[in-house]
Design an enzyme around this catalytic site. Structure first.
Site, PDB file in Angstrom:
ATOM      1  N   LYS A 139       0.750  -1.132  -0.129  1.00  0.00           N
ATOM      2  CA  LYS A 139      -0.028  -0.009  -0.027  1.00  0.00           C
ATOM      3  C   LYS A 139       0.809   1.215  -0.153  1.00  0.00           C
ATOM      4  O   LYS A 139       1.557   1.660   0.961  1.00  0.00           O
ATOM      5  CB  LYS A 139      -1.170  -0.034   1.348  1.00  0.00           C
ATOM      6  CG  LYS A 139      -2.004   1.101   1.365  1.00  0.00           C
ATOM      7  CD  LYS A 139      -2.977   1.010   2.395  1.00  0.00           C
ATOM      8  CE  LYS A 139      -4.243   1.751   2.417  1.00  0.00           C
ATOM      9  NZ  LYS A 139      -4.256   2.896   2.769  1.00  0.00           N
ATOM     10  N   VAL A 199      -0.938  -8.716   4.919  1.00  0.00           N
ATOM     11  CA  VAL A 199      -1.291  -8.886   3.375  1.00  0.00           C
ATOM     12  C   VAL A 199      -0.287  -9.756   2.973  1.00  0.00           C
ATOM     13  O   VAL A 199      -0.348 -11.011   2.729  1.00  0.00           O
ATOM     14  CB  VAL A 199      -1.515  -7.716   2.636  1.00  0.00           C
ATOM     15  CG1 VAL A 199      -2.126  -8.105   1.086  1.00  0.00           C
ATOM     16  CG2 VAL A 199      -2.500  -6.902   3.211  1.00  0.00           C
ATOM     17  N   LYS A 339      -4.039 -35.093  27.314  1.00  0.00           N
ATOM     18  CA  LYS A 339      -2.536 -35.105  26.872  1.00  0.00           C
ATOM     19  C   LYS A 339      -2.018 -36.317  27.150  1.00  0.00           C
ATOM     20  O   LYS A 339      -2.245 -37.327  27.806  1.00  0.00           O
ATOM     21  CB  LYS A 339      -1.925 -34.178  28.233  1.00  0.00           C
ATOM     22  CG  LYS A 339      -0.293 -34.041  27.951  1.00  0.00           C
ATOM     23  CD  LYS A 339       0.404 -34.141  29.365  1.00  0.00           C
ATOM     24  CE  LYS A 339       0.609 -35.556  30.004  1.00  0.00           C
ATOM     25  NZ  LYS A 339       1.530 -36.461  29.602  1.00  0.00           N
ATOM     26  N   CYS A 417       3.474 -36.804  33.139  1.00  0.00           N
ATOM     27  CA  CYS A 417       2.902 -36.581  34.428  1.00  0.00           C
ATOM     28  C   CYS A 417       2.600 -35.186  34.833  1.00  0.00           C
ATOM     29  O   CYS A 417       1.519 -34.475  35.062  1.00  0.00           O
ATOM     30  CB  CYS A 417       2.609 -37.605  35.501  1.00  0.00           C
ATOM     31  SG  CYS A 417       2.530 -39.237  34.921  1.00  0.00           S
TER      32      CYS A 417
HETATM   33  N1  3NM Z   1      -3.636  -0.884   4.960  1.00  0.00           N
HETATM   34  P1  3NM Z   1       1.638  -5.818   4.005  1.00  0.00           P
HETATM   35  S1  3NM Z   1      -1.028  -0.883   5.353  1.00  0.00           S
HETATM   36  C1  3NM Z   1      -4.119  -2.592   3.814  1.00  0.00           C
HETATM   37  O1  3NM Z   1      -1.582   1.314   7.050  1.00  0.00           O
HETATM   38  C2  3NM Z   1      -3.202  -1.972   4.434  1.00  0.00           C
HETATM   39  O2  3NM Z   1      -3.777   1.209   7.150  1.00  0.00           O
HETATM   40  C3  3NM Z   1      -2.305  -0.298   5.820  1.00  0.00           C
HETATM   41  O3  3NM Z   1       0.185  -4.912   3.504  1.00  0.00           O
HETATM   42  C4  3NM Z   1      -2.722   0.927   6.747  1.00  0.00           C
HETATM   43  O4  3NM Z   1       1.120  -6.732   5.105  1.00  0.00           O
HETATM   44  C5  3NM Z   1      -1.787  -2.200   4.470  1.00  0.00           C
HETATM   45  O5  3NM Z   1       1.923  -6.541   2.718  1.00  0.00           O
HETATM   46  C6  3NM Z   1      -0.900  -3.033   3.729  1.00  0.00           C
HETATM   47  O6  3NM Z   1       2.815  -4.860   4.526  1.00  0.00           O
HETATM   48  C7  3NM Z   1      -0.343  -4.025   4.423  1.00  0.00           C
END
Ligand code: 3NM
Ligand code: MG
Length: 491
Positions: A139, A199, A339, A417
């Site tokens: 992002k 992500v 267990k 145990c």
């Molecule tokens: N939101 P990755 S950063 C979807 O800061 C998203 O709000 C963000 O991707 C925020 O885990 C992000 O691949 C992407 O770094 C995170």
């Protein structure tokens, strides 16, 4: 619905992240690996395409008992009837989303400052996504990179403003290799993260199931000090109905981990003891008809008092008497934890599907043992702990391995145990999550063994035992003083 935010998967369907894989298969694998929340995020596709994918995802998540949230597109969530939405600062107002979704759906909100976090709470957000932790290629238009310490500041501000109970995850550049540092570095004195949102760490992974498992392991490991501290704070009763050989050792282990032991095999006492807020260990080390009646009666008393019971089916497959004893016990009540070693767990599994398991002498691979514990956990609706060089632990939904321990544990009587006793203390004190409690007990136990074995004066099983008790005590003491550096050895 109580939501487990431990591993929160945010999807991405762009080729740069997903590659040429199929999103549905990736999400399916991640759910098998233990992802606990799925957010479907698709900023670009047409609504009818988003709805079609969302419906498929919802079927999958429902079959795993995991909530599905939709990013931004509240209308899609309303249309498919999934569990909720996640909205950013530039998306729909929280109050407007609430009107459309009703009071019971989940609304999550992104916040990157104290002010945004507090106002989201005031507007009725159900959880927060805090970030951006680290800059990320996923992002590119993120506003502020706040790092783990920025997350800690927000968590502290939430706590100070009376919002300490709102669940929070963080997002941005988080993966299995920085997860532990992010969790530790983002914890404020009175409020820690509930989980991690990712992500690319899962969607772009070659093996999304393994990546999910890794992340889940890190999040659960980070909670171990809380479990040990809860035992130390509550000194729960660990009521052991156990064999003569291990009574003294088990009582000492219970004391070292911070529990209050009582060794009583007389079932008439069980109802009174069950009311004291502890847990019961049923250890089948010595079976007699009278003993078995006592066990079944005590099991009922603890079930009635809604207190956890740990079953340790010692030697379960060895004789027909013991196989029948297992049948009797599992028919008499419910357990929080079962267990045992491989053949014991196979016997309990066989008993509960009324057929013998595979040949108990055969040695299963780690993936086979993982399937076995998961299957038994689902059948008995409890946590199953299969001990061995690699311990496997499952609650039917989440399956983890623990690789701590030392060969000396196998040269001293009663260590298995006393692991049951340790776990009983953890599940008694940490009632919110028996799987996390069981992992904590198993890691603490195995680590104490490793640390003891490394001591200069320990030359064999004899000198190992007192050193092992010292290390259990030492781990508890360090944890109580806020020192969890020992956790770096957890594996
Ligand atoms: N939101 P990755 S950063 C979807 O800061 C998203 O709000 C963000 O991707 C925020 O885990 C992000 O691949 C992407 O770094 C995170
Ligand atoms: Mg958004």
């Amino acid at each position: 619905m109580t939501v487990d935010y431990s591993v929160y998967l945010v999807t991405d369907s762009t080729p740069a992240i997903l590659g040429d894989k199929d999103l549905i298969s990736v999400v399916e694998a991640s759910l098998r690996g233990g992802v606990t929340v799925v957010q479907y995020r698709d900023k670009h596709s047409a609504k009818e395409d988003v709805v079609a994918v969302a419906k498929k995802l919802h079927q999958l998540t429902q079959s795993h008992g995991v909530p599905l949230l939709i990013n931004d597109r509240v209308d899609v969530a309303v249309e498919i009837g999934c569990e909720g939405v996640h909205i950013g600062q530039d998306d729909m107002e929280i109050q407007q989303a609430r009107k459309l979704l009703g009071p019971n759906k989940i609304i999550g909100v992104t916040a990157s400052s104290k002010e945004e976090a507090i106002s989201a709470c005031q507007a009725g957000a159900d959880y927060l996504g805090l970030g951006t932790v680290y800059s990320t290629a996923t992002k590119k238009d993120t506003k502020s990179i706040i790092g783990p310490s920025g997350v800690a500041d927000i968590l502290a501000a939430l706590d100070a403003a009376g919002h300490s109970s709102i669940p929070a995850v963080c997002i941005g550049g988080v993966n299995a290799s920085n997860a532990s540092a992010v969790l530790a570095g983002s914890a404020s004195p009175h409020k820690a993260l509930d989980g991690l949102a990712v992500v690319s760490a899962i969607i772009a992974a070659a093996d999304p199931a393994a990546a999910s498992r890794d992340l889940l392991g890190k999040v659960i490991t980070a909670k171990i000090p809380d479990v040990i501290a809860a035992v130390a704070r509550k000194t729960p009763l660990s009521h052991n109905m156990t064999n003569l050989v291990v009574q003294n050792f088990a009582a000492n282990v219970a004391l070292c981990v911070g529990a209050s032991p009582i060794m009583s095999n007389y079932a008439e006492e069980a109802a009174d003891l069950a009311r004291l807020g502890g847990a019961l260990v049923l250890n089948m080390g010595t079976v007699t008809p009278e003993g078995l009646n006592n066990y079944a009666q005590a099991l009922k008393a603890y079930n009635q008092a809604r207190r956890p019971v740990v079953l340790d089916p010692v030697g379960a497959g060895a004789t027909s008497v013991r196989r029948e004893a297992v049948q009797t016990l599992i028919a008499s009540g419910t357990f929080a934890v079962i267990k045992g070693n491989q053949s014991e767990i196979q016997t309990v599994h066989g008993a509960s599907v009324t057929q013998r398991g595979v040949d108990s002498s055969s040695s299963l691979t780690v993936p086979q043992r993982a399937r076995l514990v998961r299957s038994l956990a689902r059948q008995r609706r409890c946590v199953v702990l299969l001990t061995g060089p690699t311990d496997l632990i499952s609650d039917g939904r989440r399956t983890l391995r623990v690789d701590n321990g030392h060969g000396y544990l196998g040269m001293v009587t009663g260590t298995g145990c006393t692991l049951g006793t340790t776990v009983s203390a953890m599940v008694a004190a940490y009632e919110q999550d028996a799987l996390v409690a069981t992992v904590a007990g198993t890691v603490m136990f195995g680590l104490a063994a490793e640390m003891a074995a490394q001591r200069d004066h320990v030359r064999g099983p004899g000198s190992f035992v007192p050193a092992f008790l010292d290390e259990l005590f030492g781990i508890r003491k360090a944890t109580m003083q806020g020192d969890s550096t020992w956790l770096a050895l957890a594996k």
